[in-house]
Enzyme design. Structure first.
Site, PDB file in Angstrom:
ATOM      1  N   SER A 130       0.823  -1.206   0.000  1.00 18.03           N
ATOM      2  CA  SER A 130       0.000   0.000   0.000  1.00 18.03           C
ATOM      3  C   SER A 130       0.865   1.267   0.000  1.00 18.03           C
ATOM      4  CB  SER A 130      -0.910   0.018   1.234  1.00 18.03           C
ATOM      5  OG  SER A 130      -1.704  -1.140   1.259  1.00 18.03           O
TER       6      SER A 130
HETATM    7  N1  SAM Z   1      -0.524  -5.069   4.030  1.00 14.38           N
HETATM    8  C1  SAM Z   1       0.209  -5.365   2.827  1.00 14.38           C
HETATM    9  C2  SAM Z   1       1.583  -4.799   2.820  1.00 14.38           C
HETATM   10  O1  SAM Z   1       1.970  -4.121   3.776  1.00 14.38           O
HETATM   11  O2  SAM Z   1       2.304  -5.081   1.848  1.00 14.38           O
HETATM   12  C3  SAM Z   1      -0.540  -4.967   1.583  1.00 14.38           C
HETATM   13  C4  SAM Z   1      -1.624  -5.875   1.310  1.00 14.38           C
HETATM   14  S1  SAM Z   1      -2.205  -6.019  -0.336  1.00 14.38           S
HETATM   15  C5  SAM Z   1      -2.886  -4.439  -0.640  1.00 14.38           C
HETATM   16  C6  SAM Z   1      -3.610  -7.084   0.051  1.00 14.38           C
HETATM   17  C7  SAM Z   1      -3.231  -8.478   0.440  1.00 14.38           C
HETATM   18  O3  SAM Z   1      -4.391  -9.128   0.961  1.00 14.38           O
HETATM   19  C8  SAM Z   1      -2.733  -9.325  -0.709  1.00 14.38           C
HETATM   20  O4  SAM Z   1      -1.471  -9.843  -0.437  1.00 14.38           O
HETATM   21  C9  SAM Z   1      -3.797 -10.421  -0.822  1.00 14.38           C
HETATM   22  O5  SAM Z   1      -3.290 -11.664  -1.258  1.00 14.38           O
HETATM   23  C10 SAM Z   1      -4.303 -10.475   0.587  1.00 14.38           C
HETATM   24  N2  SAM Z   1      -5.625 -11.086   0.752  1.00 14.38           N
HETATM   25  C11 SAM Z   1      -6.721 -10.955  -0.033  1.00 14.38           C
HETATM   26  N3  SAM Z   1      -7.737 -11.680   0.450  1.00 14.38           N
HETATM   27  C12 SAM Z   1      -7.283 -12.291   1.575  1.00 14.38           C
HETATM   28  C13 SAM Z   1      -7.858 -13.174   2.525  1.00 14.38           C
HETATM   29  N4  SAM Z   1      -9.117 -13.591   2.443  1.00 14.38           N
HETATM   30  N5  SAM Z   1      -7.086 -13.603   3.555  1.00 14.38           N
HETATM   31  C14 SAM Z   1      -5.796 -13.209   3.667  1.00 14.38           C
HETATM   32  N6  SAM Z   1      -5.189 -12.385   2.793  1.00 14.38           N
HETATM   33  C15 SAM Z   1      -5.927 -11.925   1.769  1.00 14.38           C
END
Ligand code: SAM
Length: 215
Positions: free
Chosen positions: A61
């Site tokens: 992000s």
């Molecule tokens: N917090 C992260 C960082 O600091 O890099 C950024 C996160 S990215 C915008 C969103 C993440 O949520 C992705 O890696 C995606 O695979 C994960 N995600 C999506 N759905 C999910 C779920 N149901 N459970 C766990 N992770 C999930």
């Protein structure tokens, strides 16, 4: 590329200039090497004012969004926090500096394994990482003082509110596939909630049993 200078510029021009006030958030983001959380080829852009690709069609992000969501959790250092969406691990690292214990969940194994490596290399020992669908929260470790969801959901999965302590805070982007509103929900002692809106945002989809289905 001098990463220390780039990081200081990021803090001044993207966080302080836009009103981030929590000194502990500012200190954490002033010290953590964000460039280690992106692929080497992207390191020079790590402190730019935008999200960046981290592989698997996912993103780290934008720094301001990390700061805003962290500030909204109002952490003092004693809390147990759940993050859903580990991604690169950068937000988890920020939380590790702000709270006592961090539980973070990622559904994509290669991202989780890479994040684990970076977090371990930085000696951040108060982070537990699990590879699974995080839309049911983390029941065995609940209740939490704070929950942060770093992917966008069509509505708030009920487990998150249920797994908050009284007085606990949930920060989550809620809305459509392309655009969401950042929501903070505070759970009162009597189980009722306060819901606040903190502006528009754009996150990748939260995919799972209690959110978007994989397309
Ligand atoms: N917090 C992260 C960082 O600091 O890099 C950024 C996160 S990215 C915008 C969103 C993440 O949520 C992705 O890696 C995606 O695979 C994960 N995600 C999506 N759905 C999910 C779920 N149901 N459970 C766990 N992770 C999930």
């Amino acid at each position: 590329m001098n990463f220390d200078i780039a990081r200081k510029r990021m803090v001044d021009s993207q966080l302080l200039a836009r009103g981030i006030k929590d000194q502990r958030v500012i200190d954490a983001m002033s010290t953590l090497p964000r460039h280690l959380f992106v692929e080497e080829a992207m390191a020079a852009q790590a402190y730019s004012d935008s999200p960046l690709p981290i592989g698997e069609k996912q993103t780290i992000s934008q720094p301001y969004m990390v700061a805003l969501m962290s500030e909204l959790l109002a952490l003092k250092g004693v809390e147990k926090v759940l993050e859903v969406g580990t991604g690169s691990g950068y937000q988890a690292a920020v939380l590790a500096k702000l709270a006592d214990r961090v539980y973070t969940v990622e559904r994509i194994r290669p991202l989780a394994l890479r994040a684990r490596k970076v977090l371990d290399s930085l000696g951040l020992l108060n982070i537990n990482l699990k590879i699974t669908d995080g839309t049911s929260g983390w029941e065995e470790e609940s209740p939490f003082d704070a929950i942060i969801v770093t992917a966008g959901a069509p509505s708030v999965p009920p487990a998150y509110v249920e797994q908050l302590k009284p007085g606990g805070r949930l920060v989550i982007p809620v809305g459509g596939e392309a655009q969401q509103t950042l929501i903070r929900i505070t759970r009162n002692a009597d189980g009722t909630v306060i819901r606040e809106e903190w502006g528009g945002c754009r996150f990748v989809k939260l995919i799972g049993a209690h959110s978007w289905r994989e397309s």
